[in-house]
Design a protein around this motif. Structure first.
Motif: not given
Length: 115
Positions: A41-54, A68-80
């Motif tokens: 939904r965000i086109g050329d935007g970017f979303i980083l999604a985090i979660d405490r669970s590996e 992820m290949a488009w470069g619009c989404l990445d994930f990170r292992h982290a608790a808020i």
């Protein structure tokens, strides 16, 4: 509703004030269902999604190869409560969460640390 998305998640994401170009943070992404919908939904935007669970992050990455290949989404292992921007990382325009114990009152000590 996109394939593989529950009505609840679809309605939640649909209610967010999303537009192309936004930088979005999802807190507590689980397997990445909402994050993938936001990415679409965000086109050329970017979303980083985090979660405490590996495990959740591994599942989210495995199911999100295209976004992820488009470069619009990445994930990170982290608790808020431990999350911090990396050096040089831009701020987010919007952040959202769905039922994360550190933010919904179920774990007051984590809530204090997260704030």
């Amino acid at each position: 509703m996109a394939a593989g998305i529950s009505d609840r998640i679809s309605a939640f994401v649909g209610a967010l004030p999303l537009k192309p170009g936004l930088r979005v943070l999802e807190i507590g992404c689980g397997p990445g269902v909402a994050a993938r919908d936001v990415a679409r939904r965000i086109g050329d935007g970017f979303i980083l999604a985090i979660d405490r669970s590996e495990k959740a992050i591994r599942l989210a990455r495995a199911r999100s190869a295209d976004e992820m290949a488009w470069g619009c989404l990445d994930f990170r292992h982290a608790a808020i409560e431990d999350f911090a921007l990396n050096a040089g990382e831009a701020l987010f325009d919007i952040a959202f969460t769905m039922r994360v114990g550190a933010l919904d009152g179920r774990h007051p000590e984590a809530n204090r640390a997260a704030r």
